[in-house]
Design an enzyme around this catalytic site. Structure first.
Site, PDB file in Angstrom:
ATOM      1  NE  ARG B 182      -3.204  -2.961   0.268  1.00 41.19           N
ATOM      2  CZ  ARG B 182      -3.808  -3.593  -0.725  1.00 41.19           C
ATOM      3  NH1 ARG B 182      -3.749  -3.132  -1.957  1.00 41.19           N
ATOM      4  NH2 ARG B 182      -4.442  -4.710  -0.512  1.00 41.19           N
ATOM      5  CE  LYS B 301      -2.638  -8.169   8.820  1.00 42.22           C
ATOM      6  NZ  LYS B 301      -2.580  -7.598   7.453  1.00 42.22           N
ATOM      7  CD  GLU B 305      -5.640  -8.413   5.802  1.00 43.24           C
ATOM      8  OE1 GLU B 305      -6.498  -7.908   5.080  1.00 43.24           O
ATOM      9  OE2 GLU B 305      -4.559  -7.853   6.061  1.00 43.24           O
ATOM     10  NE  ARG B 350     -12.952  -6.918   7.427  1.00 39.52           N
ATOM     11  CZ  ARG B 350     -12.264  -6.551   6.357  1.00 39.52           C
ATOM     12  NH1 ARG B 350     -12.296  -7.300   5.269  1.00 39.52           N
ATOM     13  NH2 ARG B 350     -11.554  -5.452   6.362  1.00 39.52           N
ATOM     14  CG  ASP B 379      -8.632  -2.068   5.684  1.00 37.76           C
ATOM     15  OD1 ASP B 379      -7.866  -1.302   6.296  1.00 37.76           O
ATOM     16  OD2 ASP B 379      -8.256  -2.864   4.822  1.00 37.76           O
ATOM     17  CD  GLU B 401      -3.047   0.440  12.021  1.00 40.51           C
ATOM     18  OE1 GLU B 401      -2.553  -0.263  12.927  1.00 40.51           O
ATOM     19  OE2 GLU B 401      -3.379  -0.014  10.911  1.00 40.51           O
ATOM     20  CD  GLU B 407      -5.380  -0.519   1.526  1.00 40.05           C
ATOM     21  OE1 GLU B 407      -4.957  -0.311   2.673  1.00 40.05           O
ATOM     22  OE2 GLU B 407      -5.716  -1.641   1.120  1.00 40.05           O
ATOM     23  CG  HIS B 536     -14.709  -3.215   1.235  1.00 40.65           C
ATOM     24  ND1 HIS B 536     -14.652  -4.101   0.184  1.00 40.65           N
ATOM     25  CD2 HIS B 536     -13.682  -3.559   2.058  1.00 40.65           C
ATOM     26  CE1 HIS B 536     -13.642  -4.956   0.374  1.00 40.65           C
ATOM     27  NE2 HIS B 536     -13.035  -4.633   1.491  1.00 40.65           N
ATOM     28  CD1 TRP B 558     -11.371 -10.043   2.275  1.00 40.91           C
ATOM     29  CD2 TRP B 558     -10.266 -11.369   0.860  1.00 40.91           C
ATOM     30  NE1 TRP B 558     -10.323 -10.605   2.967  1.00 40.91           N
ATOM     31  CE2 TRP B 558      -9.623 -11.428   2.117  1.00 40.91           C
ATOM     32  CE3 TRP B 558      -9.747 -12.135  -0.193  1.00 40.91           C
ATOM     33  CZ2 TRP B 558      -8.499 -12.212   2.358  1.00 40.91           C
ATOM     34  CZ3 TRP B 558      -8.628 -12.909   0.052  1.00 40.91           C
ATOM     35  CH2 TRP B 558      -8.001 -12.951   1.306  1.00 40.91           C
TER      36      TRP B 558
END
Lengths: 719, 719
Positions: B182, B301, B305, B350, B379, B401, B407, B536, B558
């Site tokens: 990213r 992390k 993922e 999610r 996200d 964060e 991105e 998204h 996704w």
């Protein structure tokens, strides 16, 4: 014409490099700092109060822009252009088109200038830059500035020059994702994602730098090619680059993936004899030329290292090349078909493959095809004999492919002046058309006396590093390559001198040291990596660091042991009649010198011979001892190079001084690493002691074998 | 102390930016060009003839060096340091340690300064930069220079400031191979290959820029981590960076791969309750601190993922985090454990996952653990509601964060002032500890009144682009992030003003335009990408461009259709009680506003509600019409932004002007692309016409769906 907006004289003269700047090397050799020698500067200033350009071509405008920029910087005050030829000053034009230049040259002189040639003439109070054509005027402008940068006298200026080679190309092994295969100066400078709309000023500066040394073509994509580059949106991106390059006389080329008709065109085959395939390439060529009228052509890597090619259809390389050549011919484009091929079958001697495959095809290529041959028969090793194809295909124009990036020569870290290597190759006599048929004479076509295509290509060492090349002295390799592409018979040291004078302060100590580094470093590198004709003994994949122990690879000819063949008896690859007989691919007169270990120059001894460890050399040393002394000589020389450079502290700007110092410190460590790892390895076969007066390897062989470098740079993109 | 050799005042003042330079933006906001306003410059020069530093710490020396550099540039003549406190001039020191500062502040004032705080005081003819500690003095020096850069009056200078958040970090998602996940500003600035021996001057300039905005930690590796970074040679490389950062008050952090004990240590398990695993981490921590005494700690992390984590061993995130925390605790290090997790099972929503997983662990983490939470529950979307974890874990310090890289917000191309987005999040009232519990109050700890760990982390937008951030205005995002990390209650527009004043010429038109671009661009981006709470719906993998049609992916969450749920009836994700009930994760007072489509702010309407296409909005428009108007408003705003910027031609240096212009031209095209592609897609469900006065999509839906971008930047490295 519109030049990209980087140059704004009023702005650039006002700005000072800020706290974050110092001297980062971005300007390359086009520095144009005010000349420190005040009487000299004043004499130039007096002679060159203004510039007159006669003509309006993009190249002439770029030349004038560069002259104004350069003169204003060098003379320390703004120099302006005038609308008419001044009684006193600089006159720029094209012979036969600019009336100011009428009668400047004799008919004989004018005829002697090749395309791209120029004359620099002083006459009374006028100075002339007279191009044979638009590019010639541009090259003349850069030559004139170089003349001033080097502090040469203007009296009796009468200088004619022109390129001996028609196509002078950089090959970028840049992937569309921004990685660079075998790139060691960061990543790709081409931002494909933001093209065609975002034009990085760097593209213009790239073009200027290339034009200044006569480069007239840029192959902007990797030879391991992707078909997508022929998709219309990518062609538009390439067209945007071509537009930036055009005023600087640079044509853009693309690498052609042979299977593009399948991948992009949806055809079932890429067979060069298939009519639909021919039509696809013809249509694609038309599409390209509609977008890029001066498109250069295609560079092709086919049937090599997994790349598709004509062999899959039972066709020859000539049939493959001619397919593309026919598509390009109506538009004036050319094909550079690479001879770096090796088949899926493992050969007895990879050094023989290209010759075996290509010599039978001599004369079967179209007129607009060149076969592009690496300097040596393996792959850009620190030292190789010349490729046996040079001189062996008299009916086919051969292009020289040198590397400028230093894949096997210390990559982005080591200072290795490649000019000496280029010169060694170009000056080698092949005896192909009788004694005195140097590689240079083959490359520039003079060996054949016809007006064939000629070319020299260099695999670029350019990346996103602010100084372009990572190691500052890599700039010299770029420079020297360009100058030798212009004149392959030239002397490397002349170009080292030019580069150094344009790059570093005019101090005898600095100049002597910098030029000496370039002069001695290639031999040093050969010694600490692969002395006495050793080759291909580096770490696998990334090719970083020593790896003489490499033996388990998918192909034998990707290992090291295939090439050095060390065993308890001795070391070296027998390429004489008792071995692979690679020497029979050369003229007998050439081969004669290498056939016997007694007459074979030590530099190529183990390239051609497998010899016992205790074989006596003319020096009186055994082969083993000579190997030890050679490795040590290489590492010791790097220590001297570092010491000499350190003596320059305070004599040039600190940023560039420190940059070179840090790289030399790494090079010194890595030279010892190469030395120690290789000697530890070969000693495990020779069983002989390292001569007592030499340092012993610091670590065990196991230590060196255990080192891993998963993220060493320059490896192939896998996404 | 030894500073890296970039700064050489005598050199930098002599050099002019050469022909290849112009203004490339490398200097960021630390420009220090001579102040154009002559009376102002003279008044500064008169007041500040010299600098006296009392104390010898590396940070004090760096502060003095910066002051000399900055003053010399701004005042247009060399400013020197003196060996004793001058009767007139600038005095730099640390309170309680520098006697020159004795009695400067009242006891109350001194006590009010937090660690890293400073006072700028004018008293008679002396000016004081008084740090609470060494870092404070450094921050004070930068604040003082900023004061001058912005042309503020020195009269009655009496300014106290200090950070409200203890740890202010950049997170670099930089891979060891030089790629950046990213990353949209080129590749990684960390040259791991040549570390520790080659220290790019850029490392120092990076540290200076960060120190100038109070950043005190740098996580230099990707959260998708590799174990090899803990190998000794890599730790030595990290130590070399740490040494460059130290004088600038910046600690280095590394990302920890949870399975490193297996991959690097050869253990059979990474179970956090395994004694050998504990010992491995303890030993590793000791090894790290022996090399880097001020090492910051680990960012992790885990179980997200594909990354390994404690869940594989049936352990909780708390057990995993505490394992590392115990290893770091003896050395003073901390663990930042990321809450961005999602399990392999596809969730109903999610947005609810992190909360469900982490809230039960509140109070179970060691004192030196922070849980690092993205600003929103999905996200980094163009707009998200605040993450439900903020306020829901009162016994666990939470780190914010944010992303600075964009991105999902136009990546390296679009101008999107993120400050407004940061501010929107930080100013949101969670009601967690009663009304007025803003996210900012949770982040800086004031909501809890204890002396807990506090932190804000920003995913860096820095790369090898010469101007660091690709889009020049990305510098403002870096700047604003740093300033808000220092003071999360601050106002974005104040920091836009600071940045603009330090970055661009002091012209009202330029200043107003630049600040306005920052102020309006985030809302514009939300509108042309994801208005009314959509989220998204971007292209897959690379996340470049629109992709509301994405439906076939390895996981439902996704895809785009999972999030917008468009059908013939309507569009939107029902997160109320009738749907996933994500709102129950917030305080009831917070949730109340969003539960009903009537009271829900339009900005979050489709985030929380699935509504019919003809649902009437307060504006009187149907949902469909509102969607059309919103998309058009976004694209139209970009057109205005471009027009406004173009009005600045000639008012700033051409290189930066052109760079922004070209990016805005692309943004305008891409905003229309987003608009047209999304409306074409949603129209295929709504079946309703685009309001007559609006432009219709240029192409068919199939056209937009057919576009592919295999080399869009920023995707994960696969090698």
């Amino acid at each position: 014409m519109r030049l990209t907006p980087v140059f704004s004289l009023t702005i650039f003269l006002l700005l000072i490099t800020g706290p974050l700047g110092a001297d980062d090397g971005y300007r390359l050799w086009l520095r144009y700092d005010e000349i420190a020698d005040s009487p000299l500067r004043k004499s130039y200033a007096k002679a060159l109060p203004r510039v007159f350009r006669e003509g309006d071509s993009p190249q002439l405008c770029a030349a004038e822009e560069e002259l104004l920029l350069g003169l204003s910087g060098l003379l320390g005050h703004g120099v302006e252009s005038t609308a008419a030829a001044p009684a006193k000053g600089l006159i720029l034009g094209v012979l036969g088109r600019s009336t100011s230049l009428d009668g400047l040259l004799s008919a004989e002189e004018q005829a002697s200038l090749p395309d791209g040639g120029y004359a620099l003439i002083g006459q009374g109070k006028q100075f002339y830059i007279a191009g044979k054509d638009d590019r010639g005027a541009l090259y003349g402008a850069f030559a004139f500035l170089r003349y001033l940068q080097r502090g040469r006298p203007l009296d009796d200026l009468h200088l004619l020059d022109g390129p001996r080679v028609k196509n002078r190309l950089l090959n970028h092994w840049d992937n569309l994702d921004g990685t660079v295969e075998r790139g060691y100066a960061g990543f790709s400078i081409w931002n494909w994602h933001q093209l065609p709309h975002y034009l990085d000023p760097r593209y213009t500066d790239y073009a200027r730098a290339n034009a200044s040394i006569g480069i007239n073509g840029a192959v902007v994509t990797n030879v391991n090619a992707k078909a997508i580059v022929f998709r219309r949106d990518y062609l538009q991106k390439a067209a945007a680059l071509a537009e930036v390059f055009r005023p600087y006389g640079i044509r853009i080329y693309l690498t052609a993936r042979f299977s593009a008709p399948i991948e992009l065109g949806g055809l079932p085959t890429a067979d060069p004899e298939d009519a639909a395939v021919k039509k696809w390439w013809q249509d694609k060529a038309s599409e390209i030329y509609a977008l890029i009228p001066d498109f250069g052509g295609f560079v092709v890597k086919a049937n090599s290292e997994g790349q598709p090619g004509p062999r899959e259809y039972g066709r020859t390389h000539a049939q493959g090349a001619n397919l593309l050549a026919d598509a390009l011919a109506p538009h004036g484009g050319i094909v550079m078909w690479r001879a770096f091929v090796y088949s899926n079958e493992e050969p007895v001697d990879r050094a023989k493959q290209a010759y075996d495959e290509f010599v039978p095809l001599d004369g079967k290529f179209r007129d607009n095809v060149m076969v592009q041959v690496k300097n040596g028969p393996i792959d850009f090793q620190p030292r190789e004999p010349v490729h046996p194809l040079f001189g062996s295909m008299p009916h086919t124009p051969l292009a020289m492919e040198f590397q400028i990036t230093k894949e096997y020569l210390g990559q982005g870290t080591h200072l290795v002046g490649l000019g000496k290597m280029y010169e060694e190759v170009l000056q080698t006599d092949t005896y192909a058309e009788g004694p005195g048929t140097r590689v240079a004479d083959i490359i520039d076509g003079s060996a054949y006396g016809d007006d064939r295509l000629t070319a020299m290509a260099g695999v670029a060492n350019i990346g996103t590093a602010r100084n372009w090349t990572g190691n500052l002295f890599g700039q010299a390799d770029w420079y020297t390559f360009g100058r030798l592409a212009w004149n392959p018979t030239g002397k490397a040291e002349d170009y080292f001198r030019e580069w150094s004078q344009m790059t570093f302060p005019n101090s005898p100590t600095v100049q002597e040291t910098a030029q000496n580094l370039l002069a001695v470093s290639h031999e040093a590198c050969v010694n600490y990596m692969t002395p006495l004709g050793l080759h291909h003994i580096m770490g696998p994949d990334h090719h970083y660091g020593p790896g003489p122990w490499i033996k388990d690879m998918p192909r034998a000819d990707w290992t090291s042991v295939y090439y050095h063949k060390a065993d308890a008896e001795g070391v070296g690859f027998d390429r004489t009649k008792t071995g692979s007989d690679a020497l029979e691919q050369y003229t007998s007169r050439f081969a004669a010198r290498y056939e016997s270990p007694d007459s074979c120059p030590p530099a190529f001894l183990l390239w051609y011979h497998h010899l016992p460890w205790d074989h006596k050399l003319p020096s009186g040393n055994t082969l083993w001892a000579e190997l030890c002394y050679s490795y040590h000589a290489g590492a010791t020389k790097v220590g001297e190079m570092l010491k000499n450079w350190k003596s320059l502290s305070g004599r040039l700007d600190q940023e560039r001084y420190e940059s070179v110092r840090m790289h030399l410190e790494i090079q010194e460590k890595e030279a010892k690493w190469w030395r120690d790892a290789c000697l530890a390895y070969f000693q495990s076969f020779s069983g002989m002691p390292v001569p007592a007066e030499l340092e012993k390897p610091t670590h065990s062989l196991e230590y060196y074998e255990g080192l891993t470098f998963p993220y060493a740079p320059g490896i192939k993109a896998k996404w």
